[in-house]
Design a protein around this motif. Structure first.
Motif: not given
Length: 70
Positions: A26-33, A10-20, A44-46
């Motif tokens: 954001a999810q990784i930051m909340t793993i340990d705390r 899929v060539d989506d210009g990087g929009i998908w990858e950046a959002a993912e 939520r924004r991500a």
């Protein structure tokens, strides 16, 4: 730290990858705390950016395929 996530074929210009990547970060930051209110807003924004990228990709793909045969 940024992690590269690619959608093969899929060539989506990087929009998908950046959002993912933003959502994953954001999810990784909340793993340990516990998630703070700021973390919840960031997730939520991500998540909203991921959904917007999916909509844009779906709309663009649908527009290409809508030609149809006579």
């Amino acid at each position: 730290m940024k992690i590269c996530v690619a959608v093969h074929g899929v060539d989506d210009g990087g929009i998908w990858e950046a959002a993912e990547v933003d959502l994953l970060d954001a999810q990784i930051m909340t793993i340990d705390r516990p998630a703070t209110m700021l973390d919840e807003r960031r997730i939520r924004r991500a998540r909203n950016r991921v959904m917007a990228a999916r909509r844009a990709l779906t709309n663009r793909t649908g527009a290409v395929q809508s030609g149809g045969a006579a």
